[in-house]
Design an enzyme around this catalytic site. Sequence first.
Site, PDB file in Angstrom:
ATOM      1  N   LYS A 188      47.459  34.195  38.274  1.00 47.47           N
ATOM      2  CA  LYS A 188      47.041  35.605  38.300  1.00 47.47           C
ATOM      3  C   LYS A 188      45.536  35.670  38.463  1.00 47.47           C
ATOM      4  O   LYS A 188      44.794  34.949  37.805  1.00 47.47           O
ATOM      5  CB  LYS A 188      47.439  36.264  36.967  1.00 47.47           C
ATOM      6  CG  LYS A 188      47.202  37.766  36.951  1.00 47.47           C
ATOM      7  CD  LYS A 188      48.405  38.488  37.473  1.00 47.47           C
ATOM      8  CE  LYS A 188      48.160  39.974  37.639  1.00 47.47           C
ATOM      9  NZ  LYS A 188      47.369  40.328  38.806  1.00 47.47           N
ATOM     10  N   LYS A 206      41.688  32.869  30.135  1.00 48.78           N
ATOM     11  CA  LYS A 206      41.753  34.283  29.721  1.00 48.78           C
ATOM     12  C   LYS A 206      43.194  34.731  29.489  1.00 48.78           C
ATOM     13  O   LYS A 206      43.489  35.390  28.484  1.00 48.78           O
ATOM     14  CB  LYS A 206      41.088  35.168  30.789  1.00 48.78           C
ATOM     15  CG  LYS A 206      40.999  36.636  30.389  1.00 48.78           C
ATOM     16  CD  LYS A 206      40.411  37.494  31.514  1.00 48.78           C
ATOM     17  CE  LYS A 206      38.968  37.174  31.763  1.00 48.78           C
ATOM     18  NZ  LYS A 206      38.371  38.090  32.753  1.00 48.78           N
ATOM     19  N   LYS A 218      42.113  32.923  41.680  1.00 47.25           N
ATOM     20  CA  LYS A 218      41.066  33.853  42.141  1.00 47.25           C
ATOM     21  C   LYS A 218      40.948  33.696  43.649  1.00 47.25           C
ATOM     22  O   LYS A 218      41.227  32.617  44.195  1.00 47.25           O
ATOM     23  CB  LYS A 218      39.718  33.530  41.480  1.00 47.25           C
ATOM     24  CG  LYS A 218      38.795  34.738  41.366  1.00 47.25           C
ATOM     25  CD  LYS A 218      39.263  35.705  40.298  1.00 47.25           C
ATOM     26  CE  LYS A 218      38.262  36.810  40.067  1.00 47.25           C
ATOM     27  NZ  LYS A 218      38.644  37.660  38.934  1.00 47.25           N
ATOM     28  N   THR A 261      40.306  47.732  31.640  1.00 42.90           N
ATOM     29  CA  THR A 261      39.278  46.764  31.236  1.00 42.90           C
ATOM     30  C   THR A 261      38.274  47.431  30.296  1.00 42.90           C
ATOM     31  O   THR A 261      37.893  46.864  29.265  1.00 42.90           O
ATOM     32  CB  THR A 261      38.562  46.151  32.453  1.00 42.90           C
ATOM     33  OG1 THR A 261      39.550  45.683  33.381  1.00 42.90           O
ATOM     34  CG2 THR A 261      37.678  44.991  32.046  1.00 42.90           C
ATOM     35  N   ASN A 319      33.468  50.539  37.339  1.00 43.40           N
ATOM     36  CA  ASN A 319      34.729  50.859  36.662  1.00 43.40           C
ATOM     37  C   ASN A 319      34.691  50.478  35.181  1.00 43.40           C
ATOM     38  O   ASN A 319      34.993  51.295  34.301  1.00 43.40           O
ATOM     39  CB  ASN A 319      35.886  50.146  37.357  1.00 43.40           C
ATOM     40  CG  ASN A 319      37.200  50.299  36.610  1.00 43.40           C
ATOM     41  OD1 ASN A 319      37.516  49.527  35.709  1.00 43.40           O
ATOM     42  ND2 ASN A 319      37.959  51.313  36.962  1.00 43.40           N
ATOM     43  N   SER A 378      47.547  44.627  33.829  1.00 46.80           N
ATOM     44  CA  SER A 378      48.160  44.116  35.061  1.00 46.80           C
ATOM     45  C   SER A 378      49.505  43.468  34.741  1.00 46.80           C
ATOM     46  O   SER A 378      50.481  43.615  35.491  1.00 46.80           O
ATOM     47  CB  SER A 378      47.237  43.090  35.729  1.00 46.80           C
ATOM     48  OG  SER A 378      46.256  43.720  36.512  1.00 46.80           O
TER      49      SER A 378
END
Length: 411
Positions: free
Chosen positions: A66, A90, A102, A185, A216, A344
Amino acid sequence: MNALAATNRNFKLASRLLGLDSKLEKSLLIPFREIKVECTIPKDDGTLASFIGFRVQHDNARGPMKGGIRYHPEVEPDEVNALAQLMTWKTAVAKIPYGGAKGGIGCDPSELSISELERLTRVFTQKIHDLIGIHTDVPAPDMGTGPQTMAWILDEYSKFHGHSPAVVTGKPIDLGGSLGRDAATGRGVLFATEALLNEHGKSISGQRFVIQGFGNVGSWAAKLINEKGGKIVAVSDVTGAIKNKNGIDISGLLEHTEENRGIKGFDGADSIDPDSVLVEDCDVLVPAALGGVINRENANEIKAKFIIEGANHPTDPEADEILRKKGVVILPDIYANSGGVTVSYFEWVQNIQGFMWEEEKVNKELQNYMTRGFKDLKEMCKTHSCDLRMGAFTLGVNRVAQATVIRGWGS
């Protein structure tokens, strides 16, 4: 020290604390797969332009990989590698069943038209569609990308594999995106801050905050912290920086940024040098922009008692050491900004179930995950007599190491 070197350093320190053997340590560090593709598209004027796309899939011991896809001129392999590895730790810290990945394309999205961005995204998806998937690797938005980018990836991927809404997260609501994902987030930063301050006998109300970065993450964190009674005394973004020791009117600032595409010119605060925002007098500093902004040059000048890392890798290892000696408490990125990947995960679950949650449920579950995550992190700090960053790294690395060994991959 670049992001990859710093991430490797933190991993190795955690590995030593956990007593991992060298063979297991090596297998955890090496990426599962690195992908590099050429993406050539016709531009609107008829000329051809070529871009390089990357996807690093770091680890899948705990589940599908992810991580975000970013469009930025400085996307390069080392940075993508570091961020993929960070996502592995994470997701383990957050206790969600994913590994890390990523990706990105080396481009300047501001110099491309909407149709050019769409063509670039579709070509990139064509090149990697057989290497991503609902149970393999699930991309998400990052710097320079957003819900529309995810919609293009979903549509292009679905041409090859049938309708697959769970292949990406951070989608528009109408295509299976989750309620609460946009704020996730920033809301996670709020819950992380509450958990840390509670540990020190404080609450958000009455604390003075500086938010570096008003995209954001920064804007949502500022809005939610302000609603809880926190006083935002300084803010910065790419257009400038502002300060008001009595507290900035955040709702007014949000309206201003919507209309003017930045905080510059806001008349409810004084304009200051953007470089000075990190060293403004405050109780809590939230770096929520780029990596490496807190370094040995400015660490001694920082006045905050607490730092909440809303951005990825905002604090260099040298600055870490300086701040630790000063008694500054740093809540690390791999916990503090994990709200986005946690929601997510909720979006992915909703897509697989075909059943959408109410926003209240999304926010409540996020609070549960962030609160439990902080307790787990503190337990590791006690077990290994270490600071919060090492507590988070040992927590994440230990969970991935256990899954690796149980699968039989570590022998």
